[in-house]
Design a protein around this motif. Sequence first.
Motif, PDB file in Angstrom:
ATOM      1  N   VAL A 168      -9.832 -16.773  13.672  1.00  0.00           N
ATOM      2  CA  VAL A 168     -10.825 -16.701  12.599  1.00  0.00           C
ATOM      3  C   VAL A 168     -10.383 -15.583  11.658  1.00  0.00           C
ATOM      4  N   PRO A 169     -10.140 -15.880  10.372  1.00  0.00           N
ATOM      5  CA  PRO A 169      -9.566 -14.870   9.469  1.00  0.00           C
ATOM      6  C   PRO A 169     -10.545 -13.759   9.125  1.00  0.00           C
ATOM      7  N   ARG A 170      -9.972 -12.592   8.851  1.00  0.00           N
ATOM      8  CA  ARG A 170     -10.753 -11.445   8.411  1.00  0.00           C
ATOM      9  C   ARG A 170     -10.769 -11.407   6.882  1.00  0.00           C
ATOM     10  N   ARG A 171     -11.531 -10.454   6.376  1.00  0.00           N
ATOM     11  CA  ARG A 171     -11.668 -10.334   4.912  1.00  0.00           C
ATOM     12  C   ARG A 171     -10.314 -10.081   4.251  1.00  0.00           C
ATOM     13  N   SER A 172      -9.455  -9.305   4.909  1.00  0.00           N
ATOM     14  CA  SER A 172      -8.144  -8.987   4.329  1.00  0.00           C
ATOM     15  C   SER A 172      -7.302 -10.235   4.118  1.00  0.00           C
ATOM     16  N   PHE A 173      -7.509 -11.257   4.961  1.00  0.00           N
ATOM     17  CA  PHE A 173      -6.785 -12.517   4.798  1.00  0.00           C
ATOM     18  C   PHE A 173      -7.124 -13.151   3.442  1.00  0.00           C
ATOM     19  N   PHE A 174      -8.412 -13.177   3.106  1.00  0.00           N
ATOM     20  CA  PHE A 174      -8.836 -13.778   1.843  1.00  0.00           C
ATOM     21  C   PHE A 174      -8.356 -12.946   0.648  1.00  0.00           C
ATOM     22  N   GLN A 175      -8.313 -11.627   0.830  1.00  0.00           N
ATOM     23  CA  GLN A 175      -7.813 -10.778  -0.245  1.00  0.00           C
ATOM     24  C   GLN A 175      -6.359 -11.101  -0.571  1.00  0.00           C
ATOM     25  N   LEU A 176      -5.545 -11.338   0.461  1.00  0.00           N
ATOM     26  CA  LEU A 176      -4.130 -11.662   0.239  1.00  0.00           C
ATOM     27  C   LEU A 176      -3.952 -13.105  -0.227  1.00  0.00           C
ATOM     28  N   LEU A 177      -4.759 -14.014   0.325  1.00  0.00           N
ATOM     29  CA  LEU A 177      -4.609 -15.426  -0.003  1.00  0.00           C
ATOM     30  C   LEU A 177      -4.808 -15.669  -1.494  1.00  0.00           C
ATOM     31  N   ARG A 178      -5.650 -14.860  -2.122  1.00  0.00           N
ATOM     32  CA  ARG A 178      -5.937 -15.037  -3.542  1.00  0.00           C
ATOM     33  C   ARG A 178      -4.667 -14.981  -4.387  1.00  0.00           C
ATOM     34  N   TYR A 179      -3.687 -14.172  -3.970  1.00  0.00           N
ATOM     35  CA  TYR A 179      -2.453 -14.028  -4.740  1.00  0.00           C
ATOM     36  C   TYR A 179      -1.574 -15.278  -4.695  1.00  0.00           C
ATOM     37  N   PHE A 180      -1.812 -16.140  -3.720  1.00  0.00           N
ATOM     38  CA  PHE A 180      -0.951 -17.314  -3.557  1.00  0.00           C
ATOM     39  C   PHE A 180      -1.633 -18.606  -3.986  1.00  0.00           C
ATOM     40  N   ALA A 181      -2.904 -18.528  -4.359  1.00  0.00           N
ATOM     41  CA  ALA A 181      -3.624 -19.715  -4.836  1.00  0.00           C
ATOM     42  C   ALA A 181      -3.364 -19.893  -6.335  1.00  0.00           C
ATOM     43  N   THR A 182      -3.049 -21.107  -6.749  1.00  0.00           N
ATOM     44  CA  THR A 182      -2.769 -21.382  -8.158  1.00  0.00           C
ATOM     45  C   THR A 182      -3.913 -22.100  -8.853  1.00  0.00           C
ATOM     46  N   ASP A 183      -4.801 -22.722  -8.077  1.00  0.00           N
ATOM     47  CA  ASP A 183      -5.944 -23.432  -8.657  1.00  0.00           C
ATOM     48  C   ASP A 183      -7.014 -22.408  -9.064  1.00  0.00           C
ATOM     49  N   GLU A 184      -7.498 -22.535 -10.300  1.00  0.00           N
ATOM     50  CA  GLU A 184      -8.426 -21.536 -10.835  1.00  0.00           C
ATOM     51  C   GLU A 184      -9.736 -21.508 -10.056  1.00  0.00           C
ATOM     52  N   LEU A 185     -10.272 -22.680  -9.695  1.00  0.00           N
ATOM     53  CA  LEU A 185     -11.526 -22.723  -8.952  1.00  0.00           C
ATOM     54  C   LEU A 185     -11.375 -22.081  -7.569  1.00  0.00           C
ATOM     55  N   GLU A 186     -10.237 -22.329  -6.950  1.00  0.00           N
ATOM     56  CA  GLU A 186      -9.988 -21.733  -5.635  1.00  0.00           C
ATOM     57  C   GLU A 186      -9.894 -20.215  -5.742  1.00  0.00           C
ATOM     58  N   ARG A 187      -9.239 -19.723  -6.778  1.00  0.00           N
ATOM     59  CA  ARG A 187      -9.118 -18.276  -6.963  1.00  0.00           C
ATOM     60  C   ARG A 187     -10.487 -17.645  -7.222  1.00  0.00           C
ATOM     61  N   GLU A 188     -11.319 -18.337  -7.965  1.00  0.00           N
ATOM     62  CA  GLU A 188     -12.672 -17.818  -8.213  1.00  0.00           C
ATOM     63  C   GLU A 188     -13.469 -17.728  -6.907  1.00  0.00           C
ATOM     64  N   LYS A 189     -13.342 -18.747  -6.065  1.00  0.00           N
ATOM     65  CA  LYS A 189     -14.060 -18.740  -4.787  1.00  0.00           C
ATOM     66  C   LYS A 189     -13.558 -17.609  -3.895  1.00  0.00           C
ATOM     67  N   LEU A 190     -12.254 -17.381  -3.884  1.00  0.00           N
ATOM     68  CA  LEU A 190     -11.693 -16.293  -3.082  1.00  0.00           C
ATOM     69  C   LEU A 190     -12.156 -14.941  -3.607  1.00  0.00           C
ATOM     70  N   ASP A 191     -12.238 -14.817  -4.933  1.00  0.00           N
ATOM     71  CA  ASP A 191     -12.754 -13.575  -5.516  1.00  0.00           C
ATOM     72  C   ASP A 191     -14.203 -13.332  -5.078  1.00  0.00           C
ATOM     73  N   GLU A 192     -14.991 -14.397  -5.025  1.00  0.00           N
ATOM     74  CA  GLU A 192     -16.381 -14.266  -4.579  1.00  0.00           C
ATOM     75  C   GLU A 192     -16.441 -13.795  -3.127  1.00  0.00           C
ATOM     76  N   PHE A 193     -15.609 -14.396  -2.288  1.00  0.00           N
ATOM     77  CA  PHE A 193     -15.615 -14.046  -0.867  1.00  0.00           C
ATOM     78  C   PHE A 193     -15.336 -12.563  -0.641  1.00  0.00           C
ATOM     79  N   VAL A 194     -14.382 -12.010  -1.368  1.00  0.00           N
ATOM     80  CA  VAL A 194     -13.961 -10.633  -1.096  1.00  0.00           C
ATOM     81  C   VAL A 194     -14.797  -9.610  -1.866  1.00  0.00           C
TER      82      VAL A 194
END
Length: 591
Positions: free
Chosen positions: A304-330
């Motif tokens: 089960v991923p921790r918050r730091s996982f989502f913080q790093l994942l944001r840098y590798f997502a290219t879809d704008e909606l996905e990046r926005e959701k990751l920004d919300e999570f962190v």
Amino acid sequence: MSATHGDHGAGEDDLDQHSPESRDLLILYATETGTAQETADRIARECRRVRFHCRVQSMDAYPPEALISEHLVIFVVSTTGWGAEPRAMTSLWNMLLRSDLPDDLFEDMYFCVFGLGDTAYEKFCWPAKKLSRRMQSLGGYEICSRGEGDEQHSLGVDGDLDPWVEHLLEVLLQLYPLLPHEQDNIPDRPTTTSHPLDEDTKYHTASVKCNRRITAEDWFQDVRHFEFSFEDDIKYNPGDVAVIHPSAAASEVDSFLVTMGWANVADDLFTVEHTMLDQTLPDHLPRIVSLRILFTRYLDFNAVPRRSFFQLLRYFATDELEREKLDEFVSIEGADEMYDYCQRVKRTIWEVLSEFRSARIPRDYIFDLFPPLRPREFSIASSIELHPSEIHLCVAIVRYRTKLKIPRKGVCTSFLSGLKPGDTLCIGLRKGFISLPADPNTPVVCVGPGTGIAPMRAVIEQRIHGGYNNTTLYFGCRSAHKDHHYHSEWESYAEEQKLRYRVACSRDGKEGVKRTYVQDLMQKDAQDIWTMLGQQRGILIISGSSNKMPTAVREAVRGAVEKFGGRSNAEAVEYVAAMERDGRLIEECWS
């Protein structure tokens, strides 16, 4: 080509040599989950080593009418359901089943078949078997015995694939010999360095002697008794733990690699250099690895991923909606939303990556995003005095459903459950917290419900082997006939007056009657408890789940001290605390 057809492939003397120039090879696969595709890619890589020009195609992307023009074909076929062929195979299979096909249709074709299946199902590798026989009936010449990869093998399908590929290459080189100048330039298959775990003196090679279910077959929980034998002269004491490094299931690793888009490079070897000393790497990591090796033994994609996982994942997502959701999570405001999405429902890293599809993680960053696949520790359930060079374990196989109703299974217990007699693995030894009294007159009271019985079995065996008969066991289960672990052993010891045995079967009482647990039996035996733990200065060992049970057992002891030891409530509480400080109350519990 002249040929005699049989189900066991060609003999060496039956093979005719072909021109070295005709080294075209077609590999057709049919898959549902991606495993057959990965296997086909693996076979192609091996064939390229001996100068074959390979084409790898899915059966549903290949025109069936073109098959007649092929001279060398390898079929890789998975099994679905109860022996059905994958959907990708349907078109080609329907063509092959036509009744108007001549029996010499493929007389100019060499072929072989590798099937993938699971021996837990009755029709193991059924599509591969049917395809092999049908190709032979239409004149095809099977150049080597059909291969059958079994998911139940401790190495997954690789356990059968590796030797099959070696034999295939030998046959292909006989059929299509290399020119003299090519023979000296066959690239060696890259090999990993020796496994660091094999060189760790804390670990020993174990051979599986027994893997037996000890709960009733119709019981909801699968608890296993394992026995491992060692050639090394191992030493351990009651309470010590066995350390096991699990391997992820081969089928899950295959599917994960497909999800990540790494299937075609999964077996490419690369060197890991620890240049960033501020970053930890998994224990016992070899210097030369592949992605498949990493995610099988060293990195946990089911965590089960921790918050730091989502913080790093944001840098590798290219879809704008996905990046926005990751920004919300962190964000601070999105903490509750991330908890609901992830931790509350135990969503895994793999599941997260399946939803954030635009994220492509470079190989150089995998150690940043994926946590290590940690070893698991299990209390040893045997005495070395009674079982020389052996370790026994009592393990509950972890299976459950999340709040999303998704089935889950423990990585390590699933790995253990698939072991068969003769399989080998490395097991480490680690010192535990239990220390038995040297004085044979000192009583020992063991409280071990469920799989908490494991270290108690080691204690009891050691005590009985030493001739000490003043040991008491309180065991708890739900049903005397379903999950009464090792009951025949305890009853036999009790009959021989080597053990005082008390058992609470919480679900066997009448409807509406209060359930009985180990602490309830201890309350009934309060005078005996005070005699053993108070007057005779015995020791109490508690083992099992760290829920309400340890606290309730302590309360039962406190009550005995107060009632029969003549202490006040406060004095009884302090007495129990002093027992713990003096090493006379030992807890070996887990969450």
